[in-house]
Scaffold this active site. Structure first.
Site, PDB file in Angstrom:
ATOM      1  N   ASN A 109       0.826  -1.207   0.000  1.00 56.01           N
ATOM      2  CA  ASN A 109       0.000   0.000   0.000  1.00 56.01           C
ATOM      3  C   ASN A 109       0.862   1.259   0.000  1.00 56.01           C
ATOM      4  O   ASN A 109       1.901   1.318   0.651  1.00 56.01           O
ATOM      5  CB  ASN A 109      -0.918   0.010   1.232  1.00 56.01           C
ATOM      6  CG  ASN A 109      -1.866  -1.177   1.220  1.00 56.01           C
ATOM      7  OD1 ASN A 109      -2.087  -1.781   0.170  1.00 56.01           O
ATOM      8  ND2 ASN A 109      -2.421  -1.516   2.366  1.00 56.01           N
ATOM      9  N   HIS A 128       6.009  -0.816  -2.776  1.00 51.43           N
ATOM     10  CA  HIS A 128       5.531  -0.186  -4.018  1.00 51.43           C
ATOM     11  C   HIS A 128       5.641   1.337  -3.954  1.00 51.43           C
ATOM     12  O   HIS A 128       5.013   2.039  -4.724  1.00 51.43           O
ATOM     13  CB  HIS A 128       4.087  -0.624  -4.321  1.00 51.43           C
ATOM     14  CG  HIS A 128       4.001  -2.078  -4.720  1.00 51.43           C
ATOM     15  ND1 HIS A 128       2.824  -2.761  -4.828  1.00 51.43           N
ATOM     16  CD2 HIS A 128       4.985  -2.971  -5.031  1.00 51.43           C
ATOM     17  CE1 HIS A 128       3.073  -4.025  -5.198  1.00 51.43           C
ATOM     18  NE2 HIS A 128       4.373  -4.162  -5.303  1.00 51.43           N
ATOM     19  N   CYS A 136      12.603  12.897  -9.742  1.00 56.40           N
ATOM     20  CA  CYS A 136      12.707  13.390 -11.114  1.00 56.40           C
ATOM     21  C   CYS A 136      12.302  12.295 -12.096  1.00 56.40           C
ATOM     22  O   CYS A 136      12.774  11.162 -11.990  1.00 56.40           O
ATOM     23  CB  CYS A 136      14.147  13.829 -11.394  1.00 56.40           C
ATOM     24  SG  CYS A 136      14.389  14.405 -13.089  1.00 56.40           S
ATOM     25  N   CYS A 170      11.280  19.425 -11.397  1.00 54.26           N
ATOM     26  CA  CYS A 170      12.465  18.948 -10.682  1.00 54.26           C
ATOM     27  C   CYS A 170      13.340  20.143 -10.308  1.00 54.26           C
ATOM     28  O   CYS A 170      13.702  20.946 -11.175  1.00 54.26           O
ATOM     29  CB  CYS A 170      13.239  17.980 -11.573  1.00 54.26           C
ATOM     30  SG  CYS A 170      14.862  17.551 -10.921  1.00 54.26           S
ATOM     31  N   CYS A 173      16.816  19.856 -12.549  1.00 48.90           N
ATOM     32  CA  CYS A 173      16.896  19.967 -14.018  1.00 48.90           C
ATOM     33  C   CYS A 173      15.648  20.572 -14.652  1.00 48.90           C
ATOM     34  O   CYS A 173      15.628  20.819 -15.859  1.00 48.90           O
ATOM     35  CB  CYS A 173      17.188  18.610 -14.641  1.00 48.90           C
ATOM     36  SG  CYS A 173      15.769  17.501 -14.688  1.00 48.90           S
TER      37      CYS A 173
HETATM   38 ZN   LIG Z   1      15.688  16.286 -12.696  1.00 49.93          ZN
END
Ligand SMILES: [Zn+2]
Length: 280
Positions: A109, A128, A136, A170, A173
């Site tokens: 879960n 999971h 990212c 992100c 980047c």
């Molecule tokens: Zn990134």
């Protein structure tokens, strides 16, 4: 439940007490109002399209349909925040209190309800992933970030605002972030999903209690096999037969319990409590 008492007693009488581990899945959170997204209650997005989880929950689908996938996940995030831990979560927290050193939860879960129900964060292995963190989508680094604040959606078809998209960039980047969850076309690993740690735990587990999971993915099945191969018991708590039942059929140390998780955990807790009073 004479049988359960005997199994717990046997574990207690060992010189070096074996660990007790709970492997949990969607069935455990159903009573908190969280749908399983399998079968007939699959995923609808934008009100019209129906997707099978195996198609929708993939990196491939995300890379082509970022808005839909983020709408679904930001909606789910809101739903998880509103959901309350149920009796089974509370009972698992009570059981941890009784055996803090020997206790682990391995869960499929991503709703975080075990921790909110009172279990310690370092005792819960989320194989999971989870909905507390993002990363990212281009994997420009190994960094994992906390979810940006105030971005959950109330409706699954709610437009994602420009402000929210900015929060989903992100920081390194500028690419779009992704949920830190395992998708169907991805593989388990130790860094994000603790595959090695959980296999090690299963090896040292005297009693593995499987609750509310049908064993539709590979790691849960591997954990069950691991515990049995190293001489532990597997207790299969489920109202119906499933993949786990098939796997443990005819295994001497595997015992099915056809009852609700609340009833089972309550009994488990009481027996454990009694044994601790006797054996310390
Ligand atoms: Zn990134």
């Amino acid at each position: 439940m004479k049988q359960l008492k005997e199994i717990l007693k046997e574990n207690f009488q060992k010189e070096k007490r074996n660990k007790i581990t709970f492997l949990t899945g969607a069935g455990l959170s159903a009573a908190s109002g969280i749908p399983t997204y399998r079968g007939s209650d699959g995923i609808w997005v934008k009100g019209t399209k129906f997707h099978k989880p195996e198609e929708f929950g993939t990196f491939k689908y995300f890379s082509k349909n970022q808005e839909e996938v983020w709408q679904f996940n930001l909606f789910r995030k809101g739903m998880f925040a509103k959901a309350q831990p149920n009796d089974s979560h509370t009972l698992l927290a009570d059981i941890e209190q009784l055996i803090p050193e020997d206790f682990s939860i391995i869960t499929q879960n991503i709703d975080g309800l075990h921790q909110r129900g009172g279990n310690s964060g370092n005792k819960v292995y989320e194989i999971h992933g989870n909905m507390r963190t993002v990363r990212c989508s281009l994997e420009c680094s190994k960094a994992v970030y906390l979810y940006p604040k105030d971005i959950a959606l109330d409706r699954i078809d709610e437009e994602i605002s420009d402000e929210t998209w900015e929060k989903l960039e992100c920081p390194k980047c500028g690419a779009v972030l992704r949920p830190n969850i395992l998708w169907f076309d991805e593989y388990y690993n130790e860094r994000l999903y603790k595959v090695d740690s959980t296999l090690r735990i299963a090896k040292n587990t005297g009693i593995l209690v499987v609750i509310g999971t049908s064993g539709a993915t590979t790691l849960p099945l591997a954990l069950v096999k691991q515990t049995l191969n190293y001489g532990g018991y597997v207790l299969d708590v489920n109202l119906e037969d499933n993949n786990i039942t098939k796997l443990i059929k005819d295994k001497k140390r595997a015992v099915p319990f056809r009852m609700t998780s609340d009833a089972f955990l309550s009994e488990f807790h009481n027996i454990l409590d009694e044994l601790i009073l006797i054996h310390g």
